[in-house]
Design a protein around this motif. Structure first.
Motif, PDB file in Angstrom:
ATOM      1  N   VAL A  12      48.039  51.918  42.245  1.00  0.00           N
ATOM      2  CA  VAL A  12      47.419  51.892  43.560  1.00  0.00           C
ATOM      3  C   VAL A  12      48.505  51.754  44.617  1.00  0.00           C
ATOM      4  CG1 VAL A  12      45.244  50.911  42.752  1.00  0.00           C
ATOM      5  CG2 VAL A  12      47.060  49.388  43.556  1.00  0.00           C
ATOM      6  N   ILE A  13      48.220  52.253  45.799  1.00  0.00           N
ATOM      7  CA  ILE A  13      49.058  52.030  46.962  1.00  0.00           C
ATOM      8  C   ILE A  13      48.210  51.297  47.978  1.00  0.00           C
ATOM      9  CG2 ILE A  13      50.646  53.959  46.625  1.00  0.00           C
ATOM     10  CD1 ILE A  13      48.929  55.638  48.462  1.00  0.00           C
ATOM     11  N   TYR A  14      48.846  50.610  48.918  1.00  0.00           N
ATOM     12  CA  TYR A  14      48.071  49.802  49.854  1.00  0.00           C
ATOM     13  C   TYR A  14      48.769  49.734  51.202  1.00  0.00           C
ATOM     14  CZ  TYR A  14      51.586  46.328  48.632  1.00  0.00           C
ATOM     15  OH  TYR A  14      52.780  45.692  48.427  1.00  0.00           O
ATOM     16  N   SER A  15      48.014  49.322  52.220  1.00  0.00           N
ATOM     17  CA  SER A  15      48.555  49.093  53.556  1.00  0.00           C
ATOM     18  C   SER A  15      47.715  48.009  54.212  1.00  0.00           C
ATOM     19  CB  SER A  15      48.519  50.370  54.388  1.00  0.00           C
ATOM     20  OG  SER A  15      49.030  50.139  55.680  1.00  0.00           O
ATOM     21  N   LYS A  33      49.388  43.724  38.940  1.00  0.00           N
ATOM     22  CA  LYS A  33      48.313  43.250  38.058  1.00  0.00           C
ATOM     23  C   LYS A  33      47.348  44.388  37.711  1.00  0.00           C
ATOM     24  CE  LYS A  33      48.064  39.590  37.023  1.00  0.00           C
ATOM     25  NZ  LYS A  33      48.572  38.898  35.800  1.00  0.00           N
ATOM     26  N   VAL A  34      47.008  45.232  38.700  1.00  0.00           N
ATOM     27  CA  VAL A  34      46.125  46.383  38.450  1.00  0.00           C
ATOM     28  C   VAL A  34      46.793  47.348  37.477  1.00  0.00           C
ATOM     29  CG1 VAL A  34      45.044  48.413  39.507  1.00  0.00           C
ATOM     30  CG2 VAL A  34      44.942  46.197  40.671  1.00  0.00           C
ATOM     31  N   LEU A  35      48.081  47.580  37.671  1.00  0.00           N
ATOM     32  CA  LEU A  35      48.821  48.482  36.785  1.00  0.00           C
ATOM     33  C   LEU A  35      48.890  47.917  35.365  1.00  0.00           C
ATOM     34  CD1 LEU A  35      50.488  51.111  36.604  1.00  0.00           C
ATOM     35  CD2 LEU A  35      52.510  49.748  37.196  1.00  0.00           C
ATOM     36  N   LEU A  40      38.329  44.570  39.705  1.00  0.00           N
ATOM     37  CA  LEU A  40      39.469  43.707  39.403  1.00  0.00           C
ATOM     38  C   LEU A  40      40.046  43.112  40.690  1.00  0.00           C
ATOM     39  CD1 LEU A  40      41.577  42.513  37.500  1.00  0.00           C
ATOM     40  CD2 LEU A  40      42.864  44.652  37.700  1.00  0.00           C
ATOM     41  N   ILE A  41      40.214  43.946  41.722  1.00  0.00           N
ATOM     42  CA  ILE A  41      40.749  43.451  42.993  1.00  0.00           C
ATOM     43  C   ILE A  41      39.824  42.387  43.582  1.00  0.00           C
ATOM     44  CG2 ILE A  41      41.193  44.101  45.400  1.00  0.00           C
ATOM     45  CD1 ILE A  41      42.267  46.778  44.348  1.00  0.00           C
ATOM     46  N   ASP A  42      38.520  42.651  43.527  1.00  0.00           N
ATOM     47  CA  ASP A  42      37.537  41.705  44.051  1.00  0.00           C
ATOM     48  C   ASP A  42      37.620  40.366  43.317  1.00  0.00           C
ATOM     49  OD1 ASP A  42      35.484  40.623  45.481  1.00  0.00           O
ATOM     50  OD2 ASP A  42      33.918  41.919  44.675  1.00  0.00           O
ATOM     51  N   GLU A  43      37.670  40.430  41.975  1.00  0.00           N
ATOM     52  CA  GLU A  43      37.761  39.201  41.176  1.00  0.00           C
ATOM     53  C   GLU A  43      39.037  38.427  41.497  1.00  0.00           C
ATOM     54  OE1 GLU A  43      35.784  37.777  38.365  1.00  0.00           O
ATOM     55  OE2 GLU A  43      34.391  38.739  39.758  1.00  0.00           O
TER      56      GLU A  43
END
Length: 392
Positions: free
Chosen positions: A257-260, A248-250, A199-202
């Motif tokens: 997800v968490i991110y940095s 969007k992922v949620l 999903l993130i890639d798309e």
């Protein structure tokens, strides 16, 4: 365009060489000049250099030693020697070091220099083709190797960095699922992980582009061009974009997800720095520094009698060696290797006092195959040789 470094202490020779031929028409950019071997080595370490033309007789480190060091650290760099001395021994050593050609300064002309340059460019183009095929054959593994100084290739290549989208540089984001499990490849959770990655890639491919890949089903890495498809974007807009992506992922997968994200970088060889910056800014949670260090310490404790290395432990807990080294020092206050040695020597102390085993037997038991090295290490750390410690 291939970048050229010319190493020559005589200014008149550098000027003459520079205007002898049209370098750029042959795909070569006159990138830098140096008048000594030490200066040249600093340039190679900080700039992206593909070709080095060096005089053999230069102040300090001579051209042969310079070539030896460059080839050791950057085997893809092509070397051409020039010299005032028509010396067969020099030419023989130059060829042994893998030089493309050996030019005699008093007799070389524009045709000879141009012919040598064409030969160098042909070799570089051939090497680039080989690297392109290698990178495409094991894309994920190759991308991961670019993220850590321990695995970074001597002569890196990434197809995306050859495109216009990355001309202004790049930034990097690391995503993690919000839990402290490290799913196996056959675990249903890993399928969920891959769904999130897909999903993130798309999603990012429509707005930014850049590769999205994962490390051991633990984290997803996205290397994004500095400019979005709609143009330049400042850091605040990037943060807003990532937060929207998280929602969007949620929303679509019910996955948190968490991110940095890192700041912007311009050169491919800075990827380990970008990755490290993103990791060290990660939100504190169960998957962050404390969790990583705890898992590493548990592994060391369980395998203390074996040959425990940073690389081996990092692979077991699914992080890079560079990251494990940094967070271990930050959290524990000592280097990973010092932690392992201290624990091994504490065990050795117990064995020396509590058993009658010989020193070489104790050394072998705690993972040191060389008893002399173990004895020296013990004395350096404890102030006494093993037998003196036992007998005191």
């Amino acid at each position: 365009m291939w970048n050229l470094l010319v190493v020559e202490d005589e200014t008149i020779v550098r000027i003459g060489l520079r205007y002898m031929i049209d370098w750029e028409s042959r795909g070569v950019r006159w990138k830098a000049e140096a008048s000594s071997g030490e200066e040249a080595l600093r340039i190679v370490e900080t700039e992206e250099i593909h070709i080095v033309i060096t005089d053999i007789r230069i102040p300090g480190m001579d051209g042969l030693e310079l070539a030896k060091r460059i080839k050791s650290a950057y085997p893809g760099v092509q070397i051409v020697f020039i010299s005032s001395y028509d010396n067969f021994a020099y030419a023989k050593e130059a060829l042994r070091l893998g030089a493309v050609d050996y030019l005699h300064k008093p007799t070389m002309d524009d045709e000879e220099v141009a012919g040598t340059l064409d030969k160098v460019v042909a070799l570089l183009e051939e090497t680039r083709g080989d690297k392109r095929r290698t990178a495409e054959g094991d894309r994920s593994g190759y991308l991961l190797s670019l993220l850590d100084k321990y695995t970074f290739p001597a002569d890196p290549f990434l197809a995306e960095f050859e495109t216009e989208a990355f001309a202004s540089g790049y930034w990097l984001t690391v995503f993690r699922m919000r839990d402290d499990a490290v799913p196996s490849r056959t675990d249903p959770d890993s399928l969920r992980f891959l769904s999130v990655q897909y999903l993130i890639d798309e999603y990012v491919s429509r707005d930014w582009g850049g590769p999205v890949f994962h490390r051991n089903h633990r984290e997803m890495i996205w290397i994004a061009p500095a400019k979005a498809r709609r143009g330049a974007v400042d850091p605040a807009e990037r943060s807003k974009y990532l937060e929207h992506l998280r929602h969007k992922v949620l929303e679509l997968l019910n996955a948190a997800v968490i991110y940095s994200a890192s700041s912007s970088y311009s050169r491919l060889n800075e990827l380990p720095d970008a990755y490290m910056e993103a990791l060290l800014q990660f939100p504190v949670n169960q998957q962050s520094d404390n969790f990583i260090v705890r898992k590493a310490k548990e592994y060391v404790d369980e395998h203390l009698l074996e040959d425990v290395t940073l690389t081996k432990v990092a692979a077991e807990i699914h992080v890079s060696p560079g990251y494990l080294s940094r967070v271990f020092l930050k959290e524990i206050g000592e280097n990973f290797s010092d932690y392992v040695i201290r624990n091994k020597l504490e065990l050795a102390q117990k064995l020396l006092r509590g058993t009658t085993k010989k020193v070489y037997e104790i050394a072998a038991e705690i993972g040191y195959t060389n008893p002399h090295y173990f004895s020296k290490l013990f004395k350096d750390r404890m102030g006494l040789a093993p037998l003196d410690y036992r007998n005191q």
